[in-house]
Scaffold this motif. Structure first.
Motif, PDB file in Angstrom:
ATOM      1  N   GLU A 394     -15.200  -7.075  10.018  1.00  0.00           N
ATOM      2  CA  GLU A 394     -14.600  -7.627   8.795  1.00  0.00           C
ATOM      3  C   GLU A 394     -15.581  -8.553   8.091  1.00  0.00           C
ATOM      4  O   GLU A 394     -15.685  -8.552   6.856  1.00  0.00           O
ATOM      5  N   THR A 518     -12.477   0.048   5.995  1.00  0.00           N
ATOM      6  CA  THR A 518     -11.188  -0.392   5.453  1.00  0.00           C
ATOM      7  C   THR A 518     -11.324  -1.703   4.695  1.00  0.00           C
ATOM      8  O   THR A 518     -10.826  -1.836   3.570  1.00  0.00           O
ATOM      9  N   GLU A 519     -12.020  -2.671   5.296  1.00  0.00           N
ATOM     10  CA  GLU A 519     -12.158  -3.977   4.657  1.00  0.00           C
ATOM     11  C   GLU A 519     -13.065  -3.902   3.430  1.00  0.00           C
ATOM     12  O   GLU A 519     -12.775  -4.523   2.401  1.00  0.00           O
ATOM     13  N   ARG A 522     -11.088  -2.379   0.641  1.00  0.00           N
ATOM     14  CA  ARG A 522     -10.119  -3.350   0.099  1.00  0.00           C
ATOM     15  C   ARG A 522     -10.799  -4.333  -0.837  1.00  0.00           C
ATOM     16  O   ARG A 522     -10.292  -4.629  -1.933  1.00  0.00           O
ATOM     17  N   LEU A 523     -11.944  -4.841  -0.424  1.00  0.00           N
ATOM     18  CA  LEU A 523     -12.638  -5.839  -1.237  1.00  0.00           C
ATOM     19  C   LEU A 523     -13.195  -5.231  -2.529  1.00  0.00           C
ATOM     20  O   LEU A 523     -13.153  -5.863  -3.584  1.00  0.00           O
ATOM     21  N   ARG A 525     -11.971  -2.629  -4.129  1.00  0.00           N
ATOM     22  CA  ARG A 525     -10.821  -2.426  -5.030  1.00  0.00           C
ATOM     23  C   ARG A 525     -10.401  -3.733  -5.677  1.00  0.00           C
ATOM     24  O   ARG A 525     -10.068  -3.789  -6.871  1.00  0.00           O
ATOM     25  N   LYS A 526     -10.436  -4.803  -4.886  1.00  0.00           N
ATOM     26  CA  LYS A 526     -10.085  -6.111  -5.423  1.00  0.00           C
ATOM     27  C   LYS A 526     -11.053  -6.508  -6.525  1.00  0.00           C
ATOM     28  O   LYS A 526     -10.645  -7.024  -7.575  1.00  0.00           O
ATOM     29  N   ARG A 531      -5.023  -1.857  -7.287  1.00  0.00           N
ATOM     30  CA  ARG A 531      -4.058  -2.235  -6.261  1.00  0.00           C
ATOM     31  C   ARG A 531      -3.751  -1.116  -5.276  1.00  0.00           C
ATOM     32  O   ARG A 531      -3.420  -1.365  -4.124  1.00  0.00           O
ATOM     33  N   GLN A 533      -4.324   1.787  -2.639  1.00  0.00           N
ATOM     34  CA  GLN A 533      -5.334   2.171  -1.668  1.00  0.00           C
ATOM     35  C   GLN A 533      -5.590   3.667  -1.793  1.00  0.00           C
ATOM     36  O   GLN A 533      -4.674   4.480  -1.658  1.00  0.00           O
TER      37      GLN A 533
END
Length: 722
Positions: A394, A518-519, A522-523, A525-526, A531, A533
Motif C-alpha cells: 500500500e 488495487t491501491e 484507487r489513488l 481514480r481519485k 468514483r 472502480q
C-alpha cells in the motif's frame, strides 16, 4: 491568516499537557527494552545508568558486533565531533593509562547529573539528566504542528512557535509571533525542556527504584544494500529517547527518536551526526507524505547545533531531528538474526543465526507492533510476513501514484509497519520520467521510480528468507514455535523447515502485486475524480496519460491539477477542436519547460484522443450513478480532483532554496522553513491565489514556490551523504 494549531491547542482546556520530561511512559509490557534482548555490555538500565555511563562510557560508542542474541543496545545521546579530540593530561606524573583517561574524558561529558529542579518525591518515572562538561549553542529551528497534533498532543512545547516566529516566505509578519521569547516563565521552561532533550543535550532516564526502568537505546539490524549483503548495520546515528502513549488512546504509542545524536555501537567509522541539509529534508518530507496520506514516520522538531561542524562532501552544520513512529523496527531487524550465508559480503561483519532471538523478535512484532490479534499459541510467522507485505505494498502504491522516489530502498530502510522511513536522497517527480534516478550514487538505476515496486518485493522476500525456517517449523507443528524451538535441530532439519517456509513466496508475491494494483488504481481514480472502480482504467486512462506526460515532457503534478477543470462538455461541440478545448489543451501543454522542442500539433492530437477517452469514462452511466443527487457535477468533480492533487509539491529546488536560506540566516530562514512546512502539510490549498492576479508579496512567493523552478533543477539528484 491561517490560525496556528499551537493557538488552537492552547485553547483546548480539556487537554492536559506536560513538558517533555513529565510525559507519561508506557508500561513495561509495551516497552521494547523490556521485551527484547539487550546488548551484553548494557544488560539492564541499572547497569547502563550506574556503571557504563560513569566508568565505561566507551562501550556505547565503540563500533562492534553485538552478540547474536541481542536486539538493541542502550545508548545515551552525545552529539560531539568524532574522532574525539581528547587532549592528554597536563600533569606528567599522572599515573593512569591512556584508556582510563579516555573513559574519564567521555564520562565527564555524559548526561548523568540529575536536574536540580526535580523533587526527590516526584511521582514521575522519568528524570532529566544533564552533562557538566559539555555545552554548545542549541537553536530550535522547526517544530511540526501536524506531528505534534497527531502524535503527542499532550506535549507542552511552551513558547516554541513564538520563538520560531510567524511562517513567512516574504518576511510579512502577522500576530502569531515575532521570534521573541515569551514573558511567561512556564512557557519558557517548557520550551527549554524540549530543546534540551530533543537536541541530545539532556537525557531522560528512570531513577533508581522507579518502574518501569527506562534508558535510551539504538536498534541492531542488518541488511542488503543495493542488492549486496552488508551484514550488521544498525542505528548508527539514531537513538530512541522516549516512548509515550497517545493522550486519546493509550494503546497507540509513539517512540521519539533522535537522528544525529552521536555515535552508537552501530556507527562503524562514522560520527553518528546529521547535517542541517539532510535533517531539513526529512523534517519537511515526513509531514508532506502524511498530508498526501502515504504511510510515513513523522517529524516533531529540528534543532541546529551551529557550533558543531560536520565533515561530509563539504563542512556543514550539525542538526538533530526528532522523528516519531509506533516502532522503528525494519526488515533488517530480522535479517540480523538470520542473514544469508551464500551471498557475496561486503560489510563489517555478521553474526551466526540466533533462532531464539528470531522467535522473540517475531512474537514481539506480531503482538505489540503489528497487533495481529492472534490467539494463544497461534502460528504467527506467515501472518507477520503477509501483513508486512500488505502494508508495504500500500505504501509503495502511494509512492507511485504521487511520484515519490525514495532513492535507497535497502532492506534496512524498509519498515515492518509499512511506513516510509529513512528519507535520504528522495525526490518528487517533476517532468515525468519513469526511469528517473533521484540518488546520484545509484549508478545502475536499481531504485529508479519504475522499479520501486519490484524493490519493495525484493525486501519482502528478504524478510521471508529470514523467517522461513521458523515458518516451516510452525507449519509442521500446526502452532507457534516455543522457547528453544530450534535448539537441537540439525542443519538438515533447518534446511527442510526453510524450504517449507519458502513455499509461501508465491503468496507473498500475489498479495504484494494485488495490493499494489488495487491501491494504485484507487489513488489514480481519485486523482482523476472518478468514483467507479473499473479494472480497465489502468490500460485506457492511467497508462496512456503517463505515456503522454513522458512523450511530451510534461510536469507530473501540475498536469493532474490542471485536469481538475476539465468538463466533458468541451468535447460536445460540432468542432473537433473548439476554442474552449483548444484553450484547455494549451494550458495542459504549458506544463513543460521544454516548449521550444515540443511538437504542439502532435501533442494536441494526442491530448485530444486521451481527453475523449476521459470524457467517455466520466459520462459512463455507471459512473454518473455514483454522482446522483449532486446538483453541479462538474464543479463537484473539480473540487474532488483539486483535493487529491497538490498545488504545492516539495520539489528539489524548493528544498535547496529553503536549506540555503536557513544556512545563511537562521532567524529569517526558520520562518521560511515554517511556511514551507505549512504548505507541505496543506498541499491542496490554492497557495498563491492561483486564479487571482491581484496578489500580495507573500502570495507572490507562494505562487513561485508552487512552480517548476529553474530548468537546471529539474531532475536534480541528491546524495546519500547526510
Amino acid at each position: 491568516m491561517r490560525v496556528s494549531f499551537f493557538r488552537q491547542l492552547n485553547s483546548m482546556s480539556s487537554l492536559k499537557k506536560a513538558p517533555i520530561s513529565e510525559l507519561p511512559l508506557v508500561p513495561a509490557s509495551q516497552l521494547l527494552i523490556h521485551n527484547l534482548t539487550p546488548d551484553t555490555h548494557t544488560p539492564s538500565v541499572a547497569v547502563f545508568r550506574d556503571t557504563v555511563l560513569t566508568t565505561k562510557p566507551s562501550l556505547q560508542r565503540r563500533a562492534r558486533l553485538l552478540s547474536p542474541e541481542c536486539h538493541f543496545s542502550h545508548v545515551s545521546p552525545l552529539p560531539i565531533p568524532f574522532p574525539y579530540d581528547v587532549e592528554p593530561p597536563e600533569e606528567p606524573d599522572l599515573q593512569e593509562d591512556k584508556a582510563s583517561y579516555i573513559e574519564k574524558w567521555l564520562a565527564s561529558r555524559e548526561a548523568v547529573h540529575p536536574a536540580t529542579n526535580v523533587a526527590e518525591n516526584s511521582p514521575s518515572v522519568l528524570h532529566k539528566y544533564y552533562p557538566k562538561n559539555r555545552d554548545q549553542p542549541l537553536d530550535l529551528i522547526g517544530i511540526s504542528e501536524t506531528g505534534l497534533r497527531d502524535c503527542v498532543p499532550h506535549l507542552d512545547v511552551g513558547d516554541a512557535f513564538e520563538v520560531i516566529g510567524a511562517p513567512s516566505l516574504s518576511n510579512e509578519f502577522d500576530d502569531e509571533g515575532d521570534g521573541k521569547e515569551s514573558d511567561i516563565p512556564e512557557a519558557v521552561a517548557a520550551r527549554k525542556d524540549l530543546v534540551d532533550i530533543l537536541s541530545g543535550h539532556a537525557m531522560l532516564m528512570s531513577k533508581e527504584g522507579k518502574e518501569p526502568a527506562f534508558a535510551p537505546w539504538s536498534l541492531r539490524y542488518s541488511g542488503h544494500q543495493f542488492g549486496s549483503w552488508a551484514g550488521q548495520l544498525g542505528d548508527g546515528r539514531a537513538i530512541s529517547v522516549l516512548v509515550t502513549p497517545h493522550s486519546s488512546d493509550p494503546s497507540l504509542i509513539y517512540e521519539l527518536q533522535l537522528k544525529g545524536a552521536g555515535r552508537t555501537p552501530f556507527s562503524r567509522s562514522a560520527d553518528g551526526l546529521a547535517v542541517l541539509r539532510s535533517s531539513i529534508r526529512e523534517y519537511l518530507c515526513s509531514e508532506a507524505m502524511q498530508a498526501l496520506s502515504i504511510p510515513t514516520t513523522r517529524s516533531l522538531s529540528l534543532i541546529s547545533l551551529p557550533a558543531l561542524p560536520v565533515a561530509r562532501e563539504r563542512v556543514e552544520t550539525a542538526c538533530v531531528l526528532t522523528r516519531m513512529a509506533p516502532s522503528f523496527i525494519r526488515i533488517g531487524s530480522f535479517e540480523a538474526l538470520n542473514g544469508p550465508t551464500n551471498m557475496f559480503f561486503f560489510g563489517g561483519g555478521q553474526q551466526k543465526p540466533d533462532w531464539e532471538a528470531l522467535r522473540v523478535l517475531g512474537e514481539w512484532v506480531s503482538g505489540q507492533v503489528l497487533k495481529l490479534g492472534l490467539g494463544k499459541g497461534e502460528a504467527w510467522g506467515t501472518k507477520l510476513v503477509l501483513e508486512t507485505t500488505r502494508r508495504n505494498a500500500e505504501m509503495v502504491a502511494g509512492w507511485q501514484a504521487y511520484g515519490f522516489m525514495h532513492g535507497v530502498i535497502n532492506t534496512d530502510n524498509v519498515s515492518i509497519l509499512g511506513l516510509t522511513i529513512d528519507y535520504g536522497p528522495y525526490a518528487f517527480m517533476d517532468v515525468f520520467d519513469p526511469l528517473h534516478i533521484c540518488n546520484h550514487t545509484d549508478e545502475g538505476g536499481r531504485y529508479a521510480y519504475k522499479f520501486q515496486p519490484n524493490m519493495i518485493i525484493y525486501a519482502l522476500r528478504a524478510l521471508l528468507d529470514a523467517l522461513a525456517p521458523l515458518i516451516g517449523a510452525e507449519a509442521e507443528l500446526g502452532k507457534a514455535v516455543s522457547k528453544g524451538w530450534a535448539e537441537n535441530a540439525s542443519a538438515e532439519k533447518l534446511e527442510e523447515w526453510k524450504q517449507k517456509g519458502l513455499e509461501i513466496r508465491d503468496e507473498l508475491d500475489r498479495v504484494a502485486q494485488q495490493t499494489m494494483a488495487t491501491e494504485y488504481g484507487r489513488l489514480m481514480r481519485k486523482r482523476l475524480g472518478l468514483r467507479k472502480q473499473d479494472p480497465k482504467d489502468e490500460s485506457i486512462l492511467s497508462k496512456p496519460l503517463l505515456d503522454l506526460l513522458e512523450t511530451h515532457r510534461l510536469d507530473f503534478h501540475s498536469t493532474f491539477r490542471t485536469l481538475a477543470s476539465f468538463k466533458p462538455s468541451l468535447l460536445s461541440t460540432a468542432e473537433p477542436l473548439s476554442p474552449g478545448l483548444h484553450e484547455f489543451i494549451t494550458r495542459l501543454l504549458a506544463a513543460t519547460p521544454y516548449q521550444e522542442s515540443m511538437d504542439h500539433g502532435k501533442a494536441t492530437e494526442a491530448w485530444l484522443e486521451w481527453l475523449q477517452a476521459y470524457a467517455k469514462r466520466i459520462e459512463d452511466p455507471s459512473e454518473k450513478e455514483l454522482w446522483a443527487g449532486v446538483e453541479y457535477v462538474d464543479q463537484a468533480r473539480e473540487k474532488e480532483v483539486k483535493a487529491a492533487n497538490p498545488r504545492f509539491v516539495l520539489r528539489q529546488w524548493v528544498l535547496e532554496e529553503v536549506i540555503k536560506k536557513v544556512e545563511r540566516d537562521s532567524d529569517s530562514g526558520k520562518k521560511v522553513l515554517a511556511k514551507v512546512m505549512q504548505m507541505a502539510c496543506n498541499p491542496f490549498e490554492p497557495w498563491g491565489a492561483e486564479d487571482d492576479e491581484a496578489i500580495t508579496a507573500e502570495e507572490k512567493e507562494e505562487r513561485r514556490y508552487c512552480g517548476l523552478g529553474e530548468k537546471t533543477m529539474l531532475g536534480f539528484q541528491c546524495s546519500c551523504s547526510s
